[in-house]
Enzyme design. Structure first.
Site, PDB file in Angstrom:
ATOM      1  N   CYS A   9       0.792  -1.400   0.073  1.00 52.22           N
ATOM      2  CA  CYS A   9       0.141  -0.034  -0.087  1.00 52.22           C
ATOM      3  C   CYS A   9       0.561   1.312   0.165  1.00 52.22           C
ATOM      4  O   CYS A   9       2.000   1.085   0.326  1.00 52.22           O
ATOM      5  CB  CYS A   9      -1.022  -0.142   1.156  1.00 52.22           C
ATOM      6  SG  CYS A   9      -2.249   1.000   1.148  1.00 52.22           S
ATOM      7  N   ASP A 128      -6.004  -3.302  11.410  1.00 49.89           N
ATOM      8  CA  ASP A 128      -4.962  -2.494  11.731  1.00 49.89           C
ATOM      9  C   ASP A 128      -4.725  -2.049  12.975  1.00 49.89           C
ATOM     10  O   ASP A 128      -5.953  -1.989  13.866  1.00 49.89           O
ATOM     11  CB  ASP A 128      -5.057  -1.230  10.767  1.00 49.89           C
ATOM     12  CG  ASP A 128      -3.841  -0.351  10.584  1.00 49.89           C
ATOM     13  OD1 ASP A 128      -2.705  -0.774  11.159  1.00 49.89           O
ATOM     14  OD2 ASP A 128      -4.099   0.890   9.968  1.00 49.89           O
TER      15      ASP A 128
HETATM   16  O1  LIG Z   1      -0.583   4.500   4.309  1.00 48.93           O
HETATM   17  C1  LIG Z   1      -1.273   5.669   4.907  1.00 48.93           C
HETATM   18  O2  LIG Z   1      -0.568   6.583   4.737  1.00 48.93           O
HETATM   19  C2  LIG Z   1      -2.705   5.409   5.399  1.00 48.93           C
HETATM   20  C3  LIG Z   1      -3.059   6.583   5.816  1.00 48.93           C
HETATM   21  C4  LIG Z   1      -4.335   6.353   6.524  1.00 48.93           C
HETATM   22  C5  LIG Z   1      -5.176   5.245   6.696  1.00 48.93           C
HETATM   23  C6  LIG Z   1      -4.433   4.360   6.091  1.00 48.93           C
HETATM   24  C7  LIG Z   1      -3.222   4.076   5.587  1.00 48.93           C
HETATM   25  N1  LIG Z   1      -2.464   3.049   5.346  1.00 48.93           N
HETATM   26  C8  LIG Z   1      -2.985   1.616   5.797  1.00 48.93           C
HETATM   27  O3  LIG Z   1      -2.568   1.414   7.127  1.00 48.93           O
HETATM   28  C9  LIG Z   1      -2.374   0.053   7.584  1.00 48.93           C
HETATM   29  C10 LIG Z   1      -1.129  -0.217   8.122  1.00 48.93           C
HETATM   30  O4  LIG Z   1       0.075   0.570   7.684  1.00 48.93           O
HETATM   31  P1  LIG Z   1       1.387   0.206   8.054  1.00 48.93           P
HETATM   32  O5  LIG Z   1       2.130  -0.992   7.274  1.00 48.93           O
HETATM   33  O6  LIG Z   1       1.405  -0.035   9.373  1.00 48.93           O
HETATM   34  O7  LIG Z   1       2.000   1.433   7.719  1.00 48.93           O
HETATM   35  C11 LIG Z   1      -2.137  -0.676   6.022  1.00 48.93           C
HETATM   36  O8  LIG Z   1      -3.556  -1.232   5.767  1.00 48.93           O
HETATM   37  C12 LIG Z   1      -2.203   0.550   5.107  1.00 48.93           C
HETATM   38  O9  LIG Z   1      -3.019   0.143   4.033  1.00 48.93           O
END
Ligand SMILES: O=C(O)c1ccccc1N[C@@H]1O[C@H](COP(=O)(O)O)[C@@H](O)[C@H]1O
Length: 207
Positions: A9, A128
């Site tokens: 992502c 998450d």
């Molecule tokens: O990636 C981002 O900036 C984000 C912003 C707002 C909501 C979700 C976001 N990303 C998602 O968050 C989870 C965890 O990410 P991480 O691997 O802990 O950085 C994941 O599902 C991203 O798709």
């Protein structure tokens, strides 16, 4: 043998999309949330999505977005799945004619069975960590808070990285994993070696 699906992502650059596809990612996420350092506008997302070969899914991520904004994204970018990562309810998620998943921000006391039941149209429930800023915080949550027998495909996220993803997959056995921070050299800048190591970690745990 199961094959855990993998979403990478927060991609912002063509070279990162190519690296994720070459490494074997099943899905690529575009963050349509302006406060995020990984935010992309529709024009950039459309150009990145156009790089995807068949059978790699383009996912649009939204946080409490206005209906018109999501509709514009769907119209202008070849998205195949929507990921709602804010406080959206079932009606707000289901009105775009595309399959969607809903993120739950996990912390002690959250009832994930009830959360899942309150989003019956979601194709999957993404778990998450509870962080300020709604997501992408690189924080692991306590996997023991995940109840057995959730009625939907489970997407595990939150602080996954090449070092912990094998343990996560072995412990939780999710349908899919989703990662952003753990495969970056800086926010919004992916590292091809980390992506490759992350995917190898998942496959190692798949057996
Ligand atoms: O990636 C981002 O900036 C984000 C912003 C707002 C909501 C979700 C976001 N990303 C998602 O968050 C989870 C965890 O990410 P991480 O691997 O802990 O950085 C994941 O599902 C991203 O798709």
């Amino acid at each position: 043998m199961s094959r855990t699906r993998i979403k990478i992502c927060g991609l912002t650059r063509p070279e990162d999309v190519r690296a994720a596809v070459a490494a074997g990612a099943d899905a690529i996420g575009f963050v349509f949330y302006p406060p995020s350092p990984r935010h992309v506008d529709f024009e950039r997302a459309a150009a990145l999505a156009a790089l995807l070969p068949p059978f790699v899914t383009a996912v649009g991520l939204f946080v409490n977005a206005e209906e018109a904004f999501v509709r514009a994204a769907v119209q202008r970018v070849a998205l195949q799945l929507l990921q709602f990562h804010g406080d959206e309810d079932e009606v707000q998620c289901a009105r775009y004619g595309l399959p969607w998943i809903k993120a739950a921000r996990v912390r002690p006391g959250v009832d994930l069975v009830e959360f899942s039941a309150s989003h019956p149209g979601a194709r999957g429930i993404l778990l998450d960590a509870f962080v300020d800023g709604y997501g992408g915080g690189g924080k692991v949550f306590d996997w023991s808070l995940i109840p057995d027998g959730l009625d939907r495909p489970l997407v595990l996220s939150g602080g996954l990285d090449p070092d912990n993803v094998s343990a996560a997959v072995r412990r939780v056995r999710p349908w899919a994993v989703d990662v952003s921070s753990g495969v970056e050299s800086a926010k919004g800048i992916k590292d091809a070696r980390l992506i490759t190591a992350f995917i190898a970690g998942v496959r190692n745990a798949d057996g």
